[in-house]
Design a protein around this motif. Structure first.
Motif, PDB file in Angstrom:
ATOM      1  N   GLN A  62       0.836  -1.209   0.000  1.00 28.78           N
ATOM      2  CA  GLN A  62       0.000   0.000   0.000  1.00 28.78           C
ATOM      3  C   GLN A  62       0.873   1.263   0.000  1.00 28.78           C
ATOM      4  OE1 GLN A  62      -2.851   0.294   3.226  1.00 28.78           O
ATOM      5  NE2 GLN A  62      -3.131   2.464   2.800  1.00 28.78           N
ATOM      6  N   GLU A  63       1.935   1.225   0.789  1.00 32.31           N
ATOM      7  CA  GLU A  63       2.822   2.399   0.861  1.00 32.31           C
ATOM      8  C   GLU A  63       3.532   2.642  -0.480  1.00 32.31           C
ATOM      9  OE1 GLU A  63       3.535   1.892   5.648  1.00 32.31           O
ATOM     10  OE2 GLU A  63       4.870   0.901   4.239  1.00 32.31           O
ATOM     11  N   ILE A  64       3.910   1.554  -1.122  1.00 30.42           N
ATOM     12  CA  ILE A  64       4.550   1.701  -2.442  1.00 30.42           C
ATOM     13  C   ILE A  64       3.533   2.243  -3.455  1.00 30.42           C
ATOM     14  CG2 ILE A  64       5.641   0.432  -4.363  1.00 30.42           C
ATOM     15  CD1 ILE A  64       7.026  -1.297  -2.219  1.00 30.42           C
ATOM     16  N   ASP A  65       2.309   1.719  -3.385  1.00 31.47           N
ATOM     17  CA  ASP A  65       1.249   2.221  -4.281  1.00 31.47           C
ATOM     18  C   ASP A  65       1.004   3.714  -4.045  1.00 31.47           C
ATOM     19  OD1 ASP A  65       0.907  -0.233  -5.424  1.00 31.47           O
ATOM     20  OD2 ASP A  65      -0.911  -0.755  -4.309  1.00 31.47           O
ATOM     21  N   GLU A  66       1.067   4.121  -2.764  1.00 33.88           N
ATOM     22  CA  GLU A  66       0.838   5.539  -2.451  1.00 33.88           C
ATOM     23  C   GLU A  66       1.950   6.416  -3.028  1.00 33.88           C
ATOM     24  OE1 GLU A  66      -1.782   4.683   1.560  1.00 33.88           O
ATOM     25  OE2 GLU A  66       0.169   5.665   1.794  1.00 33.88           O
ATOM     26  N   VAL A  94       3.585   5.737  -5.755  1.00 35.27           N
ATOM     27  CA  VAL A  94       3.275   5.812  -7.192  1.00 35.27           C
ATOM     28  C   VAL A  94       2.173   6.859  -7.420  1.00 35.27           C
ATOM     29  CG1 VAL A  94       2.398   4.553  -9.211  1.00 35.27           C
ATOM     30  CG2 VAL A  94       3.954   3.408  -7.610  1.00 35.27           C
ATOM     31  N   ASP A  95       1.139   6.824  -6.571  1.00 36.72           N
ATOM     32  CA  ASP A  95       0.030   7.783  -6.704  1.00 36.72           C
ATOM     33  C   ASP A  95       0.516   9.210  -6.543  1.00 36.72           C
ATOM     34  OD1 ASP A  95      -1.791   5.823  -7.166  1.00 36.72           O
ATOM     35  OD2 ASP A  95      -2.553   5.742  -5.108  1.00 36.72           O
ATOM     36  N   PHE A  96       1.436   9.410  -5.587  1.00 40.57           N
ATOM     37  CA  PHE A  96       1.976  10.765  -5.374  1.00 40.57           C
ATOM     38  C   PHE A  96       2.615  11.279  -6.667  1.00 40.57           C
ATOM     39  CE2 PHE A  96       5.932  13.121  -4.694  1.00 40.57           C
ATOM     40  CZ  PHE A  96       5.422  14.304  -4.174  1.00 40.57           C
ATOM     41  N   VAL A  97       3.439  10.455  -7.284  1.00 43.02           N
ATOM     42  CA  VAL A  97       4.128  10.881  -8.510  1.00 43.02           C
ATOM     43  C   VAL A  97       3.102  11.086  -9.628  1.00 43.02           C
ATOM     44  CG1 VAL A  97       5.840  10.258 -10.267  1.00 43.02           C
ATOM     45  CG2 VAL A  97       6.292   9.766  -7.851  1.00 43.02           C
ATOM     46  N   ARG A  98       2.162  10.144  -9.745  1.00 42.32           N
ATOM     47  CA  ARG A  98       1.134  10.265 -10.792  1.00 42.32           C
ATOM     48  C   ARG A  98       0.356  11.575 -10.632  1.00 42.32           C
ATOM     49  NH1 ARG A  98      -1.697   5.951  -9.736  1.00 42.32           N
ATOM     50  NH2 ARG A  98      -1.008   4.507 -11.348  1.00 42.32           N
ATOM     51  N   ASN A  99      -0.096  11.848  -9.403  1.00 33.83           N
ATOM     52  CA  ASN A  99      -0.882  13.064  -9.153  1.00 33.83           C
ATOM     53  C   ASN A  99      -0.061  14.303  -9.455  1.00 33.83           C
ATOM     54  OD1 ASN A  99      -2.996  11.522  -8.372  1.00 33.83           O
ATOM     55  ND2 ASN A  99      -2.580  11.680  -6.175  1.00 33.83           N
ATOM     56  N   HIS A 100       1.202  14.251  -9.087  1.00 28.36           N
ATOM     57  CA  HIS A 100       2.044  15.413  -9.319  1.00 28.36           C
ATOM     58  C   HIS A 100       2.198  15.668 -10.811  1.00 28.36           C
ATOM     59  CE1 HIS A 100       4.768  18.556  -8.224  1.00 28.36           C
ATOM     60  NE2 HIS A 100       5.304  18.281  -9.398  1.00 28.36           N
ATOM     61  N   LEU A 101       2.450  14.617 -11.570  1.00 30.20           N
ATOM     62  CA  LEU A 101       2.655  14.792 -13.007  1.00 30.20           C
ATOM     63  C   LEU A 101       1.382  15.291 -13.679  1.00 30.20           C
ATOM     64  CD1 LEU A 101       4.910  11.711 -13.838  1.00 30.20           C
ATOM     65  CD2 LEU A 101       5.608  14.067 -13.475  1.00 30.20           C
ATOM     66  N   TYR A 102       0.232  14.810 -13.217  1.00 34.05           N
ATOM     67  CA  TYR A 102      -1.053  15.268 -13.755  1.00 34.05           C
ATOM     68  C   TYR A 102      -1.253  16.755 -13.496  1.00 34.05           C
ATOM     69  CZ  TYR A 102      -3.576  11.112 -15.277  1.00 34.05           C
ATOM     70  OH  TYR A 102      -4.001  10.027 -15.969  1.00 34.05           O
ATOM     71  N   GLN A 103      -0.964  17.156 -12.238  1.00 39.17           N
ATOM     72  CA  GLN A 103      -1.192  18.558 -11.855  1.00 39.17           C
ATOM     73  C   GLN A 103      -0.335  19.524 -12.661  1.00 39.17           C
ATOM     74  OE1 GLN A 103      -0.406  18.847  -7.673  1.00 39.17           O
ATOM     75  NE2 GLN A 103      -2.113  17.498  -7.195  1.00 39.17           N
ATOM     76  N   THR A 104       0.908  19.061 -13.001  1.00 45.17           N
ATOM     77  CA  THR A 104       1.835  20.008 -13.618  1.00 45.17           C
ATOM     78  C   THR A 104       1.753  19.986 -15.143  1.00 45.17           C
ATOM     79  OG1 THR A 104       3.572  18.347 -13.460  1.00 45.17           O
ATOM     80  CG2 THR A 104       3.518  20.015 -11.741  1.00 45.17           C
TER      81      THR A 104
END
Ligand SMILES: Cc1cc2nc3c(=O)[nH]c(=O)nc-3n(C[C@H](O)[C@H](O)[C@H](O)COP(=O)(O)O)c2cc1C
Length: 139
Positions: free
Chosen positions: A122-126, A128-138
């Motif tokens: 779960q922590e590893i998935d989170e 990945v989600d952090f990076v995904r969300n960041h790339l989407y936002q920028t």
């Protein structure tokens, strides 16, 4: 955007995190041990363990040689028992005019008996989600 992952790992957690980000988001990952040639990237995603409060010295030395021709900006993902900013890495990047994103992510990582089960899936998935969300936002 052209992105790249650069990771430094002593006990394997950051490698796992870097590989998960790489596989799920389709971003090439390089181990600092291989002295990768990084040229013409928009964002460098740095994934590293924390040892006595900082990243591995090889990663900091590598960052000291980077310029915006190598990477324009940096996103920091760390693995450690306690949440902390890798100050020396950050300073090296900023000194070389590389923009360091305000958002950082710490993925919990255990050492010996302390937090032995971390990072879990779960922590590893989170991470990945952090990076995904960041790339989407920028984008
Ligand atoms: C030599 C050593 C020093 C460490 N120092 C710290 C520290 O100062 N703060 C912390 O929160 N975790 C510390 N840790 C725990 C690591 O940051 C944690 O286990 C991390 O997940 C290691 O990442 P890696 O497996 O990619 O090397 C240390 C671990 C080692 C092996």
């Amino acid at each position: 955007m052209k992105n790249v992952i650069i990771y430094a790992s002593m006990t394997g957690h950051s490698k796992k995190i870097a590989q998960a980000i790489s596989e799920k988001l389709g971003i090439e990952a390089f181990n600092i041990k291989d002295n990768p040639k990084i040229e013409g990237y928009d964002m460098g995603i740095f994934v590293s363990g924390i040892y006595s409060g900082e990243c591995k010295p090889e990663l900091i030395e590598f960052a000291k040689k980077l310029t915006p021709a190598n990477i324009k900006s940096a996103l920091l993902v760390t693995s450690s028992m306690k949440e902390m900013t890798p100050e020396k890495l950050k300073e090296a990047l900023i000194a070389n005019q590389i923009e360091v994103m305000k958002d950082e992510y710490t993925c919990k990582g255990g050492f010996l008996v302390m937090g032995i089960s971390h990072p879990n899936k779960q922590e590893i998935d989170e991470a990945v989600d952090f990076v995904r969300n960041h790339l989407y936002q920028t984008v």
